[in-house]
Design a protein around this motif. Structure first.
Motif, PDB file in Angstrom:
ATOM      1  N   PHE A  28      -5.997  -5.726   6.781  1.00  0.00           N
ATOM      2  CA  PHE A  28      -4.993  -6.425   5.981  1.00  0.00           C
ATOM      3  C   PHE A  28      -5.266  -6.233   4.493  1.00  0.00           C
ATOM      4  CE2 PHE A  28      -3.821 -10.291   3.609  1.00  0.00           C
ATOM      5  CZ  PHE A  28      -2.449 -10.331   3.846  1.00  0.00           C
ATOM      6  N   TYR A  48       0.645  -5.075   9.510  1.00  0.00           N
ATOM      7  CA  TYR A  48       1.848  -5.638  10.149  1.00  0.00           C
ATOM      8  C   TYR A  48       2.306  -4.745  11.309  1.00  0.00           C
ATOM      9  CZ  TYR A  48       6.527  -7.775  10.458  1.00  0.00           C
ATOM     10  OH  TYR A  48       7.669  -8.408  10.895  1.00  0.00           O
ATOM     11  N   CYS A  90       2.290 -13.225   6.285  1.00  0.00           N
ATOM     12  CA  CYS A  90       2.649 -11.821   6.502  1.00  0.00           C
ATOM     13  C   CYS A  90       3.169 -11.614   7.917  1.00  0.00           C
ATOM     14  CB  CYS A  90       1.427 -10.940   6.236  1.00  0.00           C
ATOM     15  SG  CYS A  90       1.641  -9.208   6.690  1.00  0.00           S
ATOM     16  N   LEU A  91       2.446 -12.105   8.909  1.00  0.00           N
ATOM     17  CA  LEU A  91       2.818 -11.893  10.313  1.00  0.00           C
ATOM     18  C   LEU A  91       4.085 -12.638  10.695  1.00  0.00           C
ATOM     19  CD1 LEU A  91      -0.681 -12.036  12.061  1.00  0.00           C
ATOM     20  CD2 LEU A  91       0.769 -10.030  11.750  1.00  0.00           C
ATOM     21  N   MET A  98       8.487  -7.057   7.372  1.00  0.00           N
ATOM     22  CA  MET A  98       7.482  -6.027   7.147  1.00  0.00           C
ATOM     23  C   MET A  98       7.234  -5.837   5.651  1.00  0.00           C
ATOM     24  SD  MET A  98       7.429  -1.996   8.199  1.00  0.00           S
ATOM     25  CE  MET A  98       8.042  -2.340   9.834  1.00  0.00           C
ATOM     26  N   LYS A 126      -1.253  -3.963   3.832  1.00  0.00           N
ATOM     27  CA  LYS A 126      -0.550  -5.035   4.545  1.00  0.00           C
ATOM     28  C   LYS A 126       0.497  -4.470   5.512  1.00  0.00           C
ATOM     29  CE  LYS A 126      -1.367  -8.473   0.928  1.00  0.00           C
ATOM     30  NZ  LYS A 126      -2.452  -7.661   0.331  1.00  0.00           N
ATOM     31  N   LYS A 127       1.157  -3.385   5.113  1.00  0.00           N
ATOM     32  CA  LYS A 127       2.171  -2.800   5.996  1.00  0.00           C
ATOM     33  C   LYS A 127       1.525  -2.232   7.265  1.00  0.00           C
ATOM     34  CE  LYS A 127       5.993   0.437   6.367  1.00  0.00           C
ATOM     35  NZ  LYS A 127       6.859   1.443   5.722  1.00  0.00           N
ATOM     36  N   ARG A 155      -0.523  -5.379  14.193  1.00  0.00           N
ATOM     37  CA  ARG A 155      -0.653  -6.686  14.859  1.00  0.00           C
ATOM     38  C   ARG A 155       0.682  -7.324  15.226  1.00  0.00           C
ATOM     39  NH1 ARG A 155      -5.301  -6.836  17.278  1.00  0.00           N
ATOM     40  NH2 ARG A 155      -4.914  -4.602  17.129  1.00  0.00           N
ATOM     41  N   ARG A 156       1.758  -6.897  14.590  1.00  0.00           N
ATOM     42  CA  ARG A 156       3.065  -7.495  14.894  1.00  0.00           C
ATOM     43  C   ARG A 156       3.925  -6.577  15.765  1.00  0.00           C
ATOM     44  NH1 ARG A 156       6.997 -11.171  12.558  1.00  0.00           N
ATOM     45  NH2 ARG A 156       8.354 -11.443  14.353  1.00  0.00           N
TER      46      ARG A 156
END
Length: 226
Positions: free
Chosen positions: A26, A34, A217-218, A222, A30-31, A37-38
Motif C-alpha cells: 500500500f 487496490y 482506500c479499500l 480505485m 495504492k492502485k 486486495r479488492r
C-alpha cells in the motif's frame, strides 16, 4: 482468472486479514494494492532468495540454542548488548509465515499479521525486535538507502503488533546483517560472512493512521496510478 480468496468486501462484517507485506505494498502503490486486495489482481511474484532463506534458517537455529539455555549469543557480547533470546510459548507461531504475531485492530476490523525473525529480551525485561538480513557487498553495511525505509517500517509494525499483544517492547530494534565475503583466495565450498548488528530506533506512530487510510482506500474507488 482473478483471485477469489483474500479479497476485501466493504459489506462484510468479518475481520479482514492484512499482512505486514501488504501494508508495505500500500505504501509503495495504492492502485496496485487496490487491484490486489479488492479486485484479486495480484502483482507478479518476486524471485525466491534461497541463499537468504538459508542464512535465516541457520541464524534461527543458532539463536535457538542460546534461547534454550537463556545465555547471551557471542554477537550480543561483541556489541555489549545485555540481552538473551526471548523464550515464549508463542515464539514458533510468531516466526511462522502466514501466522506470525496477530492483532485485531477493531477501528478498521483488520487482523494485522507479521512473522518476526527473532525477539530478544534485555536486562530490563523489554522485548527487542530483531530482523535478519543477508547481502554481499564490498562496502560496509548500513541502513541509509531509501529502499531500506521498508525494512524500518517492517520493524515498526512488529513493534506495534507486539505491544498490542501485551508485551513491553523497546523502541530500539536490531538488524543482524550478514555480508558475504568475496575477497577469499578460494571458494572451497564455503561462503563466509561478516556479521554486523545495526541498531534502529523505531517509531510506530504512523501505523494506525495508515490502517485507517487503507480502510478508506479499500472501501472507495480505485486510486489513480502512483
Amino acid at each position: 482468472p482473478n483471485r477469489t480468496r483474500n479479497i476485501y468486501d466493504p459489506k462484510s462484517k468479518e475481520p479482514f486479514k492484512l499482512s505486514r507485506s501488504k501494508i508495505e505494498n500500500f505504501m509503495a502503490c495504492k492502485k496496485c494494492f487496490y487491484l490486489d486486495r479488492r479486485l484479486g489482481i495480484g502483482e507478479p511474484p518476486g524471485f525466491p532468495f534461497n541463499l537468504n532463506s538459508a542464512v535465516d534458517h541457520l541464524l534461527k537455529k543458532e539463536f535457538d540454542i542460546h534461547r534454550a539455555e537463556q545465555t547471551e549469543h557471542p554477537l550480543m557480547k561483541a556489541y555489549g548488548l545485555k540481552a538473551v533470546p526471548f523464550s515464549h510459548d508463542m515464539m514458533n507461531e510468531w516466526r511462522e509465515n502466514f501466522k506470525g504475531v496477530q492483532y485485531h485492530y477493531k477501528p478498521t476490523n483488520f487482523i494485522i499479521t507479521g512473522a518476526v525473525d527473532d525477539l530478544w529480551q534485555d536486562k530490563n525485561g523489554e522485548i527487542i525486535v530483531v530482523d535478519y538480513k543477508a547481502t554481499s557487498k564490498t562496502s560496509q553495511v548500513n541502513l541509509d538507502a531509501e529502499w531500506q525505509n521498508g525494512y524500518k517500517r517492517q520493524m515498526e509494525i512488529y513493534q506495534w503488533l507486539l505491544r498490542h499483544n501485551g508485551l513491553k517492547v523497546s523502541n530500539t530494534g536490531y538488524f543482524v546483517y550478514c555480508n558475504g565475503k568475496t575477497d577469499r583466495e578460494a571458494f572451497d565450498g564455503k561462503l563466509e560472512f561478516d556479521i554486523d548488528l545495526l541498531p534502529y530506533t523505531g517509531d510506530d506512530s504512523w501505523v494506525e493512521g495508515t490502517l485507517k487510510d487503507i480502510k478508506k482506500c479499500l472501501g472507495g474507488k480505485m486510486p489513480d496510478p502512483d
